[in-house]
Design a protein around this motif. Structure first.
Motif, PDB file in Angstrom:
ATOM      1  N   SER A 127      -8.712   2.456   0.072  1.00 29.97           N
ATOM      2  CA  SER A 127      -7.859   2.990   1.137  1.00 29.97           C
ATOM      3  C   SER A 127      -8.590   2.948   2.469  1.00 29.97           C
ATOM      4  O   SER A 127      -9.820   2.961   2.527  1.00 29.97           O
ATOM      5  CB  SER A 127      -7.374   4.409   0.816  1.00 29.97           C
ATOM      6  N   TYR A 137     -14.395   8.842  -6.865  1.00 32.01           N
ATOM      7  CA  TYR A 137     -14.279   8.058  -5.645  1.00 32.01           C
ATOM      8  C   TYR A 137     -15.464   8.286  -4.716  1.00 32.01           C
ATOM      9  O   TYR A 137     -16.176   9.279  -4.818  1.00 32.01           O
ATOM     10  CB  TYR A 137     -12.964   8.343  -4.913  1.00 32.01           C
ATOM     11  N   GLU A 163      -8.829   1.525  -6.597  1.00 32.29           N
ATOM     12  CA  GLU A 163      -8.103   1.796  -5.357  1.00 32.29           C
ATOM     13  C   GLU A 163      -9.031   1.620  -4.164  1.00 32.29           C
ATOM     14  O   GLU A 163     -10.202   1.991  -4.212  1.00 32.29           O
ATOM     15  CB  GLU A 163      -7.567   3.229  -5.391  1.00 32.29           C
ATOM     16  N   ALA A 220      -3.257   3.207   1.073  1.00 27.66           N
ATOM     17  CA  ALA A 220      -4.068   3.012  -0.130  1.00 27.66           C
ATOM     18  C   ALA A 220      -3.490   1.868  -0.956  1.00 27.66           C
ATOM     19  O   ALA A 220      -2.296   1.845  -1.247  1.00 27.66           O
ATOM     20  CB  ALA A 220      -4.093   4.291  -0.954  1.00 27.66           C
ATOM     21  N   TRP A 221      -4.353   0.921  -1.312  1.00 29.32           N
ATOM     22  CA  TRP A 221      -3.973  -0.204  -2.162  1.00 29.32           C
ATOM     23  C   TRP A 221      -4.598   0.014  -3.535  1.00 29.32           C
ATOM     24  O   TRP A 221      -5.766   0.399  -3.626  1.00 29.32           O
ATOM     25  CB  TRP A 221      -4.509  -1.516  -1.598  1.00 29.32           C
ATOM     26  N   ASP A 222      -3.846  -0.248  -4.597  1.00 23.48           N
ATOM     27  CA  ASP A 222      -4.426  -0.120  -5.928  1.00 23.48           C
ATOM     28  C   ASP A 222      -4.094  -1.340  -6.776  1.00 23.48           C
ATOM     29  O   ASP A 222      -3.179  -2.094  -6.476  1.00 23.48           O
ATOM     30  CB  ASP A 222      -3.976   1.170  -6.623  1.00 23.48           C
ATOM     31  N   TYR A 263      -0.832   7.712   2.580  1.00 25.25           N
ATOM     32  CA  TYR A 263      -1.461   8.916   2.044  1.00 25.25           C
ATOM     33  C   TYR A 263      -1.777   9.913   3.153  1.00 25.25           C
ATOM     34  O   TYR A 263      -1.893   9.560   4.324  1.00 25.25           O
ATOM     35  CB  TYR A 263      -2.741   8.580   1.266  1.00 25.25           C
ATOM     36  N   ASP A 275      -9.326   5.369 -11.152  1.00 20.81           N
ATOM     37  CA  ASP A 275      -8.565   6.422 -11.823  1.00 20.81           C
ATOM     38  C   ASP A 275      -8.149   5.957 -13.205  1.00 20.81           C
ATOM     39  O   ASP A 275      -7.761   4.798 -13.396  1.00 20.81           O
ATOM     40  CB  ASP A 275      -7.322   6.786 -11.005  1.00 20.81           C
ATOM     41  N   GLU A 318      -7.176   1.927 -13.105  1.00 18.83           N
ATOM     42  CA  GLU A 318      -6.882   1.220 -11.857  1.00 18.83           C
ATOM     43  C   GLU A 318      -7.962   1.491 -10.827  1.00 18.83           C
ATOM     44  O   GLU A 318      -8.602   2.544 -10.829  1.00 18.83           O
ATOM     45  CB  GLU A 318      -5.500   1.593 -11.309  1.00 18.83           C
ATOM     46  N   PRO A 322       0.830  -1.210   0.000  1.00 22.34           N
ATOM     47  CA  PRO A 322       0.000   0.000   0.000  1.00 22.34           C
ATOM     48  C   PRO A 322       0.865   1.262   0.000  1.00 22.34           C
ATOM     49  O   PRO A 322       2.024   1.245   0.407  1.00 22.34           O
ATOM     50  CB  PRO A 322      -0.775  -0.113   1.314  1.00 22.34           C
ATOM     51  N   GLU A 323       0.268   2.350  -0.462  1.00 17.00           N
ATOM     52  CA  GLU A 323       0.930   3.648  -0.444  1.00 17.00           C
ATOM     53  C   GLU A 323       0.408   4.462   0.736  1.00 17.00           C
ATOM     54  O   GLU A 323      -0.805   4.580   0.917  1.00 17.00           O
ATOM     55  CB  GLU A 323       0.630   4.415  -1.736  1.00 17.00           C
TER      56      GLU A 323
END
Length: 187
Positions: free
Chosen positions: A99, A156, A97, A85-87, A66, A144, A95, A63-64
């Motif tokens: 989160s 979103y 996402e 956040a997972w995408d 954020y 996105d 993609e 995950p990123e």
């Protein structure tokens, strides 16, 4: 509002420092606020920063980290959030996402402490979301589309709620639907 923004900046610095990661993407959006209950109608402006996945998060599907802010244009509830956040790619350009994180808000917790005939209580009951806690969970689902190598456009849905974990009693929650554009930094 000043404390909310200072907290957001501090959370951003801590997230970046803890992650030892590079800023990967900046998103700006326009959000329909409180779309379920409509107590706090009006647009929000959002900004979101996402960092590259730090190595220590790779075992949980990369995950990123954020930092997110949703700010009212009508004087209602402002929110800041941080989390992961997972995408996943659906196509080369599209993609999805998911989160999850924690948020802080400057909205109204509750009004039960006021007398039933208090004018502020009567007005607030119909014009504000009664959130039950300053701290709320944030879950978000988004999609996105990469318009170019650097620019993306997306939509979103997000939900803010204390879930009877971060607070108790009143839990009106907030649901928001937004559109966003993103700028992806290159290597």
């Amino acid at each position: 509002m000043i404390r909310l923004l200072a907290g957001a900046l501090a959370a951003s610095a801590l997230t970046a420092a803890a992650a030892h990661a590079q800023l990967e993407e900046v998103r700006v959006g326009l959000v329909a606020h409180d779309v379920v209950d409509h107590a706090e109608d009006g647009p929000q402006v959002s900004i979101e920063l996402l960092w590259d996945t730090p190595e220590f998060l790779e075992p949980i599907w990369s995950p990123e980290p954020y930092l997110y802010g949703s700010f009212s244009t009508q004087g209602y509830t402002n929110l800041v959030a941080t989390g992961l956040a997972w995408d996943g790619d659906i196509t080369e350009r599209l993609e999805l996402e998911f989160s999850f994180g924690i948020s802080y808000n400057d909205g109204v917790d509750d009004i039960v402490h006021l007398p039933p005939d208090d004018p502020y209580r009567i007005e607030t009951a119909s014009t504000r979301a009664l959130l039950g806690s300053r701290w709320l969970w944030r879950t978000q689902l988004g999609a996105d589309y990469m318009v170019t190598e650097r620019w993306s456009a997306g939509v979103y849905y997000e939900h803010f709620s204390h879930g009877q974990i971060l607070g108790n009693g009143r839990n009106q929650a907030l649901d928001e639907v937004g559109v966003r554009i993103g700028w992806h930094f290159g290597d």
